[in-house]
Design an enzyme around this catalytic site. Structure first.
Site, PDB file in Angstrom:
ATOM      1  N   ASP A   1      27.795  39.265  32.086  1.00 55.09           N
ATOM      2  CA  ASP A   1      27.766  38.170  31.104  1.00 55.09           C
ATOM      3  C   ASP A   1      29.139  37.803  30.546  1.00 55.09           C
ATOM      4  O   ASP A   1      29.224  37.087  29.546  1.00 55.09           O
ATOM      5  CB  ASP A   1      26.827  38.546  29.945  1.00 55.09           C
ATOM      6  CG  ASP A   1      25.367  38.486  30.368  1.00 55.09           C
ATOM      7  OD1 ASP A   1      24.998  37.524  31.066  1.00 55.09           O
ATOM      8  OD2 ASP A   1      24.604  39.389  30.005  1.00 55.09           O
TER       9      ASP A   1
ATOM     10  N   ASP B   1      20.916  33.101  36.309  1.00 54.91           N
ATOM     11  CA  ASP B   1      21.798  32.901  35.145  1.00 54.91           C
ATOM     12  C   ASP B   1      23.266  33.179  35.490  1.00 54.91           C
ATOM     13  O   ASP B   1      24.179  32.643  34.863  1.00 54.91           O
ATOM     14  CB  ASP B   1      21.419  33.838  33.991  1.00 54.91           C
ATOM     15  CG  ASP B   1      19.942  34.120  33.841  1.00 54.91           C
ATOM     16  OD1 ASP B   1      19.208  34.020  34.839  1.00 54.91           O
ATOM     17  OD2 ASP B   1      19.525  34.453  32.735  1.00 54.91           O
TER      18      ASP B   1
HETATM   19  N1  GLY Z   1      20.173  36.039  30.515  1.00 55.34           N
HETATM   20  C1  GLY Z   1      20.379  34.844  29.866  1.00 55.34           C
HETATM   21  C2  GLY Z   1      19.168  34.181  29.382  1.00 55.34           C
HETATM   22  O1  GLY Z   1      18.291  34.787  28.803  1.00 55.34           O
HETATM   23  O2  GLY Z   1      19.060  33.008  29.562  1.00 55.34           O
END
Ligand code: GLY
Length: 404
Positions: A120, A179
């Site tokens: 992330d 993501d």
């Molecule tokens: N992992 C990022 C989201 O929950 O969108």
């Protein structure tokens, strides 16, 4: 490309002219609301921090179902969004007050540049320091971005051809979530800033692997693809935050749309433009998309009447569509009109001024299957909403949608 549901397209496109006339006034009003809310958010964040009495809790993330503000540490995947929100306020207003706050809140999470335990880093470091560098050209911020790109690159596996999303490096099951497309923008920028092309190559390889394995024939995407890290073979395609393995989790579709739009900006490879267009059409022509264009948390979840929306998926898609509208000749008007409609309709998701502990949008859904953050304000919805407003203003002013 031939598309169904032409009537929907015409209806959306017809609304374009209505929004054009009001562009600047709407955005000015939206930022007036946002600056007032941000004052509230800063006060509420300071109060929540004082109450928690834990120096590690630094950034606001959400409200729980009782209306309590939840503050997270630097390592939380949402830690970069509030700094990014403050950078956008500074970008729009030019007010040094927001510059100072943006610098302060960014500084709280600088240590994340060395974190190799998460994918992330794009969200954390690029939304904060990425915007900070874009707006200030502070050389220290440049180094933070490059270091974060080095850390993220450690999670890349050339056999799989992707960056590992979840799990520790070396763990046999190699998980990639859609993501992760959002973390590539930082890698492209790191190559520009450092001259090291390895970041660019990793980003392109990850994007290509994701096109190959994450997408279905209808152009929706799986949330999670698990690979064997030794052979690179796909083990399974499943979901974590969606309704079912074969369903279309709403925010995942928005992440894909945004990610491939960014990849096209950075590479000019038509494959990415086409992928972004395919995703846009899955979203915009989806019979399950409500009239206000803000999706339920999953396109395929049954019993919509009792399900929550995901305002964040709407805001992310709006921002992406505004950029995509500048690349897609055939669909430019459709995308602009859809984005403007989402932006206008998100007004209906706002709290009254001074309420919601300073959040800008209510009604996002983090993970419905985990009963976590369901129908509450979540910080990333506000971040992408502000980004979409700025992009709308820039388009109105005939400027490049992304300020360099
Ligand atoms: N992992 C990022 C989201 O929950 O969108």
């Amino acid at each position: 490309m031939k598309f169904k549901y032409t009537i929907i397209a015409v209806t959306i496109a017809a609304s374009l002219n209505n929004f054009k006339a009001h562009a600047q006034a709407d955005i000015k009003d939206a930022f007036k609301f946002a600056t007032g809310q941000t004052d509230v958010m800063l006060t509420e964040t300071a109060a929540a921090k004082a109450k928690a009495n834990n120096a590690k809790l630094v950034e606001p993330r959400n409200l729980d179902n009782n209306g309590n503000l939840h503050i997270v540490n630097a390592g939380d995947w949402c830690s970069g969004f509030f700094p990014g929100w403050l950078w956008y306020l500074y970008e729009y207003t030019g007010d040094k007050k927001w510059l100072t706050e943006a610098q302060t809140y960014s500084s709280f999470i600088e240590s994340e540049k060395n974190n190799t335990g998460t994918h992330d880093l794009g969200f954390e470091i690029y939304c904060s320091f990425g915007n900070g560098y874009r707006l200030t050209k502070d050389p220290a911020y440049k180094e933070v971005i490059i270091q974060a790109a080095k850390s993220l690159s450690k999670r890349f596996n050339p056999t799989v051809g992707a960056i590992r999303s979840w799990g520790a490096i070396g763990q046999p099951k190699f998980t990639v979530i859609v993501d992760n497309m959002m973390n590539l923008e930082m890698l492209f920028e790191a190559t520009r800033l450092s001259g090291d092309s390895s970041f660019y190559k990793i980003a392109v390889t990850h994007a290509n692997t994701t096109i190959k394995n994450h997408f279905r024939a209808d152009n929706s995407s799986y949330h999670v693809v698990n690979y064997d890290q030794e052979t690179g073979k796909v083990i399974e395609k499943v979901t974590a935050q969606g309704y079912a393995n074969e369903s279309a989790w709403a925010r995942g579709q928005a992440w894909g749309l945004y990610g491939y739009t960014t990849c096209y900006r950075e590479t000019k490879d038509k494959v990415y433009l086409e992928q972004a267009e395919k995703i846009a059409h899955f979203i915009l022509y989806n019979p399950e998309l409500p009239k206000d264009l803000i999706p339920y948390w999953d396109y395929n979840v049954p019993d919509k009447a009792v399900q929550s929306r995901d305002a964040s998926a709407g805001a992310i898609a709006a921002s992406a569509l505004l950029e995509l509208s500048t690349y897609s000749k055939a669909n430019s008007k459709l995308y602009t009109a859809a984005a403007n409609k989402i932006i206008a309709n998100l007004k209906g998701y706002q709290p009254a001024p001074g309420e919601g502990k300073g959040f800008l949008l209510l009604h996002s859904t983090g993970s419905a299957p985990a009963h976590s953050e369901v129908d509450v304000p979540i910080i990333y919805a506000d971040y992408y909403y502000l980004e979409a407003l700025i992009r709308k203003q820039r388009l109105h002013d005939h400027q490049s949608v992304v300020k360099q």
